[in-house]
Design an enzyme around this catalytic site. Structure first.
Site, PDB file in Angstrom:
ATOM      1  N   GLU A   1      42.829  69.830  76.280  1.00  0.00           N
ATOM      2  CA  GLU A   1      42.523  69.714  75.171  1.00  0.00           C
ATOM      3  C   GLU A   1      42.891  70.742  73.721  1.00  0.00           C
ATOM      4  O   GLU A   1      43.280  70.592  73.024  1.00  0.00           O
ATOM      5  CB  GLU A   1      41.329  69.865  74.622  1.00  0.00           C
ATOM      6  CG  GLU A   1      40.132  69.875  73.962  1.00  0.00           C
ATOM      7  CD  GLU A   1      38.569  70.409  74.588  1.00  0.00           C
ATOM      8  OE1 GLU A   1      37.830  69.985  75.015  1.00  0.00           O
ATOM      9  OE2 GLU A   1      37.673  70.629  73.158  1.00  0.00           O
TER      10      GLU A   1
ATOM     11  N   ARG B   1      27.968  76.855  75.569  1.00  0.00           N
ATOM     12  CA  ARG B   1      27.546  75.650  76.023  1.00  0.00           C
ATOM     13  C   ARG B   1      26.612  76.220  77.678  1.00  0.00           C
ATOM     14  O   ARG B   1      26.110  76.148  77.917  1.00  0.00           O
ATOM     15  CB  ARG B   1      29.166  74.649  76.751  1.00  0.00           C
ATOM     16  CG  ARG B   1      27.554  73.100  77.219  1.00  0.00           C
ATOM     17  CD  ARG B   1      28.928  71.901  77.548  1.00  0.00           C
ATOM     18  NE  ARG B   1      29.364  71.568  76.442  1.00  0.00           N
ATOM     19  CZ  ARG B   1      28.529  70.149  76.000  1.00  0.00           C
ATOM     20  NH1 ARG B   1      26.824  70.120  76.696  1.00  0.00           N
ATOM     21  NH2 ARG B   1      28.608  69.327  75.036  1.00  0.00           N
TER      22      ARG B   1
ATOM     23  N   GLU C   1      31.738  64.282  82.461  1.00  0.00           N
ATOM     24  CA  GLU C   1      30.970  65.689  83.133  1.00  0.00           C
ATOM     25  C   GLU C   1      29.782  65.806  84.031  1.00  0.00           C
ATOM     26  O   GLU C   1      30.492  66.509  85.008  1.00  0.00           O
ATOM     27  CB  GLU C   1      31.359  66.843  81.652  1.00  0.00           C
ATOM     28  CG  GLU C   1      32.749  67.337  80.776  1.00  0.00           C
ATOM     29  CD  GLU C   1      32.165  67.967  79.473  1.00  0.00           C
ATOM     30  OE1 GLU C   1      32.155  68.680  79.713  1.00  0.00           O
ATOM     31  OE2 GLU C   1      31.916  67.459  79.272  1.00  0.00           O
TER      32      GLU C   1
END
Ligand code: FES
Ligand code: FES
Lengths: 756, 159
Positions: A226, A304, A705
């Site tokens: 990413e 997160r 995920e």
């Protein structure tokens, strides 16, 4: 419907970057990196390397025409070290030669000297020394300090979770080809073509419109490509630009493992307050994140962690603080779950503590505290269409949990050194990038004059089947056979300013954009058919590749397209999608951060050999909330792969450094990922019924995920096995639970017994 | 460096070549013949992505030198389909969803092919043994096992 690429895959015909036919004269690059964790470079001598056979040039920071900077969230990471090195594996030079072997040979001829500095390897040590990536962030709900007194019990503990190497089977790779007018085309194995384009442009000091990034497919990404694919693309581009020749850079496995970041290790402290009945009233948690030597995506990952600190439970009073600590290991990065798994491991550990204190099985505590419709998350959003209880109840009844408990108890009574264990693992995972602006995507759909369809989106195919899903969407909307729909490479000149394919959102965002583009064209086609056939719009239907008026077939798809083209109907559409209704106020840590949540419950069973410390994961069964899946084979494959990867993280995958910060687990011989023996004998993932999701494409839910976190159940099942061997086991919450750790923990307990 | 002359059978065709004695078989196949279906995942014999068939047996082509194949028979993933018709293992990998990113797939299929050559009717445990050297980071291996199992059934029916 199956993954679109796979017909090529099974014949060995799919092209990854290392397989590309590049122009003759393509040069090959290899990276020279730091072999100390912290220090100042005092001298570098490249003369012997430069004179080495086949070597064309060697590049360093001083050769960068633009800014020596690759940091995305914070500009704190250089492409090549200038004077100080911050981790073992940090790139310093790029050697370019006529062949890979010659470049490799030249690496060993480079002489470098350093003044060594003491490295920081542990996040808590970094915290004490004030070595932070960013100021701490706190999420709060209720009033934690007011309720401690009301709790019947308070337990505290420390939890450690280790890193994880992505081990995408295709290593990081890029090829750069110079074009006229200082333009450069870069083929990159990146999940984030736009980020790669931005980094390349920044390094070369040219505008983004002179950099074209093209991605055909990835041999796995899992978050590791990413943010961390861009530097390699930039290195290839730098050399190609300077030498005016194509340059290819494909990392070998050892270099990839050594240079790139991993899942963030966390060290966390919790304090949990609860009632006699096991109702959780207050939860305070502090996460020390090992970010490595630069920010990368660490703050977003940490955020997160905070979002998911209560997993699928409702806790009325919460204070969660995250601290991103700067250390001397490679910058850690995105990895499936993105900080969520680390958070969930802590709350599950805290629940285990409660169960021990109250002497009731952990599942009863879990069950008592499950989220219900309308419950508030620590970030202010409320649970909507909450499937926590639903999936829990279905899993426990479908998998006959109570019966299995009994048979496990029986087995354990009958066996002295083989012990079975069981654990339930519920999950709740928010879908959307938590940086709201990133929730956007675009799609470009062309219908060619022969009726065939070509689609470009911002989504990167890395095995998750997003291209197949997009094909399905187009085929369904136009009602044509899927074989006439082709997905093009992901390319920054066709889809600009795109978000990375990450956060499980690739199919949702790009699928919705595709839906919009297809609907635009379909509307034009219907109007065109109306004129061609002289019929009323309400009478016309496009179905299975034919055009009907009042159920009577009038045209083929191909005829409609060619006639529409002659009528000058626009057969292309570029559409844009942004997730509605989401926002997050970072200053208050509150908001509707997620479009929706994914729920599910897994039951994991293990058998432990208490003399050897080895274990077998016998059974993993889950009831998972897929929404209404329109690609069941793909979604099941994603779920199963994620679960195995999650179990790997919790059990066998161990990242080890020596005291000087040198990675010991630097190859597949020393870093082990699950192989086929690891797959449980019983491995079932069931679709939760009646879980329609209006926020997802065709009512589906994101899949990449969430199932990863079922893997945490394996840790607690093994722990349960260990406790079956020794009820008063003294242990730490420390993952991965390798056989070595099991054995050491069990034997430590035996010693205490003997001493007594 | 002195080149070595070799002769071998590559996917059914007899070929002659001169090789540098230091070149690995994987590089030789990929660079000289464009057979890029054979992948490098680790380079040290741990992942199986580079698996090929050498005289009927599955081997890791990253651990073998090109000069060692003189007089031998090589089958790579590209040679498995019979004039465009997929081998049943390839069909079943497709059908069962055993493929995600595809990077491990050629090696996986070749290992399975070698298993079925030596043992046309393997039990699940034997399948696991045969594939244990092939790592896949995407799937949970479950569909890979069932794709191979499915290929056995077809085989028996054909016999
Ligand atoms: S590349 Fe040969 S076994 Fe991994
Ligand atoms: S399908 Fe990606 S490694 Fe196996």
């Amino acid at each position: 419907m199956k993954n679109y690429d796979i017909h090529q895959h099974v014949q060995g015909k799919s092209i990854f970057i290392d397989d590309m036919r590049l122009p003759a004269g393509t040069l090959h690059a290899e990276i020279f990196t730091s072999n100390i964790a912290h220090g100042i470079i005092t001298s570098i001598d490249t003369s012997a390397a430069l004179a080495s056979k086949g070597v064309v040039d060697i590049f360093s920071a001083s050769d960068i025409p633009g800014e020596n900077q690759v940091g995305g969230m914070i500009k704190d990471e250089s492409l090549f070290a200038e004077s100080e090195v911050h981790y073992v594996g940090q790139p310093i030079l790029l050697v370019v030669a006529e062949s890979k072997l010659e470049a490799r040979k030249a690496l060993s001829k480079i002489k470098i000297e350093y003044d060594k500095l003491k490295p920081i390897l542990n996040p808590r040590e970094a915290f004490i020394k004030g070595s932070l990536i960013a100021p701490p962030v706190t999420f709060e709900l209720g009033n934690i300090s007011a309720v401690w007194d009301e709790c019947d019990f308070i337990e505290e503990g420390t939890v450690e979770s280790g890193g994880q190497e992505h081990l995408y089977l295709e290593t990081q790779a890029a090829a750069a080809i110079p074009h006229e007018g200082e333009k450069i085309k870069v083929y990159s194995s990146t999940q984030a073509p736009t980020a790669t384009q931005r980094v390349v442009a920044g390094i070369l000091g040219i505008p983004m419109n002179k950099v074209e990034v093209d991605v055909l497919r990835l041999g796995g990404g899992f978050g590791g490509k990413e943010d961390q694919a861009s530097p390699f693309a930039a290195m290839a581009a730098l050399a190609a630009n300077k030498l005016n020749k194509p340059v290819k850079l494909v990392l070998n496995r050892q270099d990839d493992i050594r240079i790139t970041g991993k899942r963030h290790p966390y060290s966390s402290d919790f304090k949990i307050g609860f009632s006699h009945e096991g109702k959780i009233l207050a939860y305070e948690v502090k996460f020390f994140q090992n970010a490595g030597a630069a920010a990368d995506l660490s703050m977003a990952v940490l955020e997160r962690t905070l979002f998911h600190c209560t997993n699928s439970y409702f806790i009325p009073n919460v204070k969660a603080t995250g601290i991103s600590c700067k250390t001397n290991v490679p910058p850690n990065t995105a990895f499936r779950g993105f900080g969520g798994p680390q958070a969930m491991f802590v709350i599950e550990s805290a629940i285990k503590k409660i169960s021990e204190k109250l002497d009731v099985p952990a599942y009863m505590i879990q069950q008592k505290n499950l989220l219900r419709e309308g419950d508030e998350f620590p970030y202010g959003q409320r649970a909507e269409n909450c499937n926590a209880k639903k999936s829990w109840n279905e899993a426990l009844s479908k998998f006959k949990y109570e019966e299995r408990l009994q048979s496990i108890n029986q087995f354990n009574l009958e066996n002295k050194f083989l012990k079975k264990g069981i654990a339930v693992m519920p999950i709740c995972f928010g879908i959307s990038f938590t940086s709201t602006f990133m929730n956007q995507a675009s799609a470009l759909v062309h219908i060619y004059t022969d009726g065939s369809i070509g689609i470009s989106t911002a989504a990167v195919e890395m095995g998750q089947g997003v291209n197949t899903k997009i094909r399905q969407i187009a085929a369904k909307i136009f009602s044509v056979d899927i074989s006439i729909v082709k997905i093009e490479s992901t390319n920054t000149t066709r889809n600009a300013n795109s978000s990375p394919t990450a956060a499980s959102s690739g199919a949702d965002l790009n699928g919705k954009a595709t839906e919009l583009a297809c609907l635009n064209i379909k509307e034009r086609l219907l109007n065109s058919a109306k004129e061609i056939l002289n019929a009323d719009l309400s009478e016309i239907k496009i179905e299975n590749g034919s055009i009907f008026v009042n159920e009577e077939k009038k045209l083929d798809w191909e005829e409609l397209i060619s006639k529409s083209f002659l009528k000058r109907v626009n057969l292309s559409s570029h559409a844009y999608y942004a997730t509605p209704k989401i926002y997050f106020d970072k200053s208050k840590s509150k908001g509707n951060a997620f479009a929706y949540h994914v729920y599910g419950t897994a039951v994991v069973e293990t058998t432990l050999d208490c003399l050897r410390g080895t274990y077998k994961i016998n059974s993993v069964k889950a009831v998972h909330d897929f929404g209404e899946s329109f690609s069941k084979t793909i979604d099941l494959g994603q779920a199963e792969g994620a679960i195995i990867q999650g179990i790997g993280w919790m059990t066998m995958e161990e990242i080890c450094h020596d005291l000087n910060g040198r990675l010991l687990s630097n190859a597949l011989s020393t870093y082990k990922i699950p192989d086929i023996h690891f797959t449980p004998d019983e491995f079932e993932v069931h679709f939760l019924e009646g879980a329609k999701n209006p926020m997802g494409i065709f009512n589906s839910k994101a899949i990449g995920e969430p199932p990863f976190m079922y893997g945490i159940g394996a840790y607690f099942a093994i722990l349960d096995s260990m406790k079956a061997h020794n009820k008063n086991l003294d242990y730490d919450f420390k993952a991965p639970m390798t056989p070595e750790r099991v054995l050491l923990t069990l034997s430590k307990n035996i010693k205490t017994k003997i001493h007594k | 460096m002195q080149m070595i002359a070799i002769e071998f059978n590559l996917n059914g065709i007899l070929v002659k070549a001169e090789v540098n004695p230091g070149v690995r078989l994987i590089d030789f196949l990929r660079d000289e013949y464009g057979l890029t279906g054979t992948k490098e995942g680790c380079g040290i014999g741990e992942c199986g992505a580079c698996t090929i068939i050498l005289d009927g047996k599955a081997v890791n082509s990253c651990l073998i030198l090109a000069c060692q194949i003189d007089g031998k028979e090589i089958l790579t993933i590209e040679g498995l389909a019979n004039s465009g018709e997929l081998h049943r293992l390839q069909e079943n990998f497709l059908k069962k969803g055993a493929v995600q990113c595809g990077f491990c797939t050629p090696g996986m299929i070749i290992s399975a092919y070698s298993l079925l050559l030596l043992n046309p009717n393997p039990a699940e445990q034997e399948i696991r043994e045969a594939i244990a050297g092939n790592l896949c980071r995407c799937t949970g291996y479950k569909q890979i096992i069932s794709a191979i199992e499915e290929s056995i059934v077809v085989n028996i029916e054909n016999d």
